[in-house]
Design a protein around this motif. Structure first.
Motif, mmCIF file in Angstrom:
data_model
loop_
_atom_site.group_PDB
_atom_site.id
_atom_site.type_symbol
_atom_site.label_atom_id
_atom_site.label_comp_id
_atom_site.label_asym_id
_atom_site.label_seq_id
_atom_site.Cartn_x
_atom_site.Cartn_y
_atom_site.Cartn_z
ATOM 1 N N LEU A 27 12.283 -50.033 -28.992
ATOM 2 C CA LEU A 27 12.331 -50.689 -30.302
ATOM 3 C C LEU A 27 12.398 -49.654 -31.428
ATOM 4 O O LEU A 27 13.188 -49.809 -32.374
ATOM 5 C CB LEU A 27 11.110 -51.596 -30.475
ATOM 6 N N ALA A 28 11.596 -48.601 -31.299
ATOM 7 C CA ALA A 28 11.645 -47.540 -32.309
ATOM 8 C C ALA A 28 13.030 -46.894 -32.336
ATOM 9 O O ALA A 28 13.583 -46.602 -33.407
ATOM 10 C CB ALA A 28 10.572 -46.495 -32.010
ATOM 11 N N GLY A 31 15.413 -48.951 -34.229
ATOM 12 C CA GLY A 31 15.238 -48.845 -35.682
ATOM 13 C C GLY A 31 15.761 -47.535 -36.228
ATOM 14 O O GLY A 31 16.518 -47.507 -37.204
ATOM 15 N N PRO B 43 16.971 -61.032 -29.305
ATOM 16 C CA PRO B 43 15.714 -60.327 -29.015
ATOM 17 C C PRO B 43 14.513 -60.926 -29.738
ATOM 18 O O PRO B 43 13.399 -60.893 -29.223
ATOM 19 C CB PRO B 43 15.982 -58.884 -29.478
ATOM 20 N N HIS B 47 11.214 -62.243 -27.679
ATOM 21 C CA HIS B 47 9.899 -61.637 -27.892
ATOM 22 C C HIS B 47 8.922 -62.590 -28.569
ATOM 23 O O HIS B 47 7.709 -62.473 -28.343
ATOM 24 C CB HIS B 47 10.050 -60.309 -28.626
ATOM 25 N N ARG B 95 8.862 -57.253 -36.427
ATOM 26 C CA ARG B 95 10.056 -57.223 -35.582
ATOM 27 C C ARG B 95 10.949 -58.425 -35.882
ATOM 28 O O ARG B 95 12.179 -58.289 -35.979
ATOM 29 C CB ARG B 95 9.659 -57.242 -34.111
ATOM 30 N N GLU B 99 14.635 -57.169 -36.970
ATOM 31 C CA GLU B 99 15.789 -57.238 -36.043
ATOM 32 C C GLU B 99 17.045 -57.802 -36.718
ATOM 33 O O GLU B 99 18.112 -57.200 -36.631
ATOM 34 C CB GLU B 99 15.433 -58.081 -34.820
ATOM 35 N N THR B 107 20.607 -50.771 -42.089
ATOM 36 C CA THR B 107 19.884 -49.824 -41.228
ATOM 37 C C THR B 107 18.678 -49.192 -41.916
ATOM 38 O O THR B 107 17.813 -48.628 -41.238
ATOM 39 C CB THR B 107 20.840 -48.722 -40.736
ATOM 40 N N GLY B 110 15.384 -49.978 -40.552
ATOM 41 C CA GLY B 110 15.038 -49.515 -39.215
ATOM 42 C C GLY B 110 13.588 -49.067 -39.088
ATOM 43 O O GLY B 110 12.971 -49.217 -38.032
ATOM 44 N N TRP B 111 13.043 -48.537 -40.177
ATOM 45 C CA TRP B 111 11.645 -48.091 -40.119
ATOM 46 C C TRP B 111 10.688 -49.255 -39.899
ATOM 47 O O TRP B 111 9.573 -49.066 -39.398
ATOM 48 C CB TRP B 111 11.278 -47.310 -41.377
ATOM 49 N N LEU B 113 11.243 -51.568 -37.767
ATOM 50 C CA LEU B 113 11.177 -51.687 -36.308
ATOM 51 C C LEU B 113 10.315 -50.575 -35.710
ATOM 52 O O LEU B 113 9.606 -50.800 -34.726
ATOM 53 C CB LEU B 113 12.583 -51.666 -35.703
ATOM 54 N N VAL B 114 10.381 -49.393 -36.292
ATOM 55 C CA VAL B 114 9.532 -48.303 -35.801
ATOM 56 C C VAL B 114 8.058 -48.671 -35.996
ATOM 57 O O VAL B 114 7.238 -48.529 -35.078
ATOM 58 C CB VAL B 114 9.857 -46.976 -36.528
ATOM 59 N N SER B 116 6.826 -51.639 -36.305
ATOM 60 C CA SER B 116 6.541 -52.754 -35.395
ATOM 61 C C SER B 116 6.253 -52.239 -33.993
ATOM 62 O O SER B 116 5.318 -52.701 -33.317
ATOM 63 C CB SER B 116 7.738 -53.710 -35.376
ATOM 64 N N ALA B 117 7.047 -51.275 -33.545
ATOM 65 C CA ALA B 117 6.859 -50.705 -32.208
ATOM 66 C C ALA B 117 5.481 -50.058 -32.081
ATOM 67 O O ALA B 117 4.768 -50.264 -31.095
ATOM 68 C CB ALA B 117 7.957 -49.678 -31.914
#
Lengths: 134, 138
Positions: A27-28, A31, B43, B47, B95, B99, B107, B110-111, B113-114, B116-117
């Motif tokens: 997932l990271a 992103g 996704p 999830h 997330r 997503e 984009t 994107g952070w 998602l980071v 969230s991870a």
């Protein structure tokens, strides 16, 4: 909690930790991309969490908590231990084959082991799924 | 049933409904595709279902029913169960928001998602730590 359930459940927790770790890396990477090879973890992520974590958790709790036979017996415990061995061999073979790019036959053997685990557990548990004794 | 379990179980039921509603978007993909920002729903659907519903339900019931940790702390560290609950849900919602944004080309998100991870991973580790010692022979 019987010893076999401890093995089922602690192994399930290990797979949960590994599956969440692989999922977080992917997932990271989605992103903020840092390695194209992260996607190779997807099959192991799915295998660890669906079979290694959820199915194994269900087997462990089922072995522990389903009604017992008269005298407190859990029935054929050897079948349940066989189920434990087969599901873990299967998960490792399938995930290993996909991550390491090993021959597809290994994945097939892994899936067969997982199916064998389901059969062994069903044979063990079948007679325990019944009304409680009065 | 302890309060944290009630939160886990009721929240998981909310995610079940949410997942099935998002599933409508997934199965009507040709229509959905005409709305760019709705890309990336597959996704999210998976999830919401597997993490938000199944895993969260399991976490809640496990905290409630597994063998006692000790006489003083029968369910282990309750604050750790609450921490797991917060991390898992904030991470999962991030997330669900991130997503579609990233899939539609934004984009810079994107952070999200980071983050969230990291949060969901931390939730999983907190659950494992709090549950490990409660899995024991009688």
């Amino acid at each position: 909690m019987p010893r076999l359930s401890v093995w089922f459940l602690r192994t399930a927790l290990v797979y949960l930790a590994a599956g969440f770790t692989f999922g977080a890396l992917m997932l990271a990477n989605k992103g903020v991309p840092f390695s194209a090879s992260m996607w190779a973890l997807l099959p192991a992520h799915e295998e660890f969490l669906l079979l290694g974590w959820m199915v194994q958790l269900a087997f462990g709790v089922g072995f522990w908590i389903l009604p017992r036979y008269s005298g407190g017996s859990r029935g054929n415990v050897h079948l349940a231990w066989l189920s434990f061995g087969l599901i873990n061999a299967g998960v490792l073979l399938v995930a290993g084959q996909e991550i390491l790019g090993l021959p597809a036959l290994m994945g097939g053997i892994g899936r067969a082991a997982e199916a064998g685990s389901a059969v062994a557990f069903a044979l063990h548990a079948w007679g325990r799924v019944r009304p409680a004794y009065p | 049933m302890p309060a944290v379990t009630r939160w886990y179980v009721k929240t998981s039921l909310g995610y079940l409904l949410a997942a099935l509603l998002v599933g409508i978007a997934v199965v009507t993909q040709p229509v959905v595709d005409s709305f760019g920002p709705l890309a990336g729903f597959m996704p999210v659907y998976l999830h919401l279902f597997v993490v938000g519903w199944l895993t969260q339900f399991i976490f809640g019931v496990t905290f409630w029913l597994f063998p006692k940790y000790s006489r003083e702390l029968p369910r282990g560290y309750e604050w750790l169960a609450w921490t797991t609950f917060g991390l898992l849900n904030v991470g999962l919602l991030m997330r669900a928001a991130g997503e579609p944004l990233v899939a539609s080309g934004l984009t810079a998100w994107g952070w999200l998602l980071v983050a969230s991870a990291v949060l969901q991973w931390a939730a999983g580790m907190c659950f494992v730590v709090n549950t490990w010692a409660r899995v024991k022979e009688k």
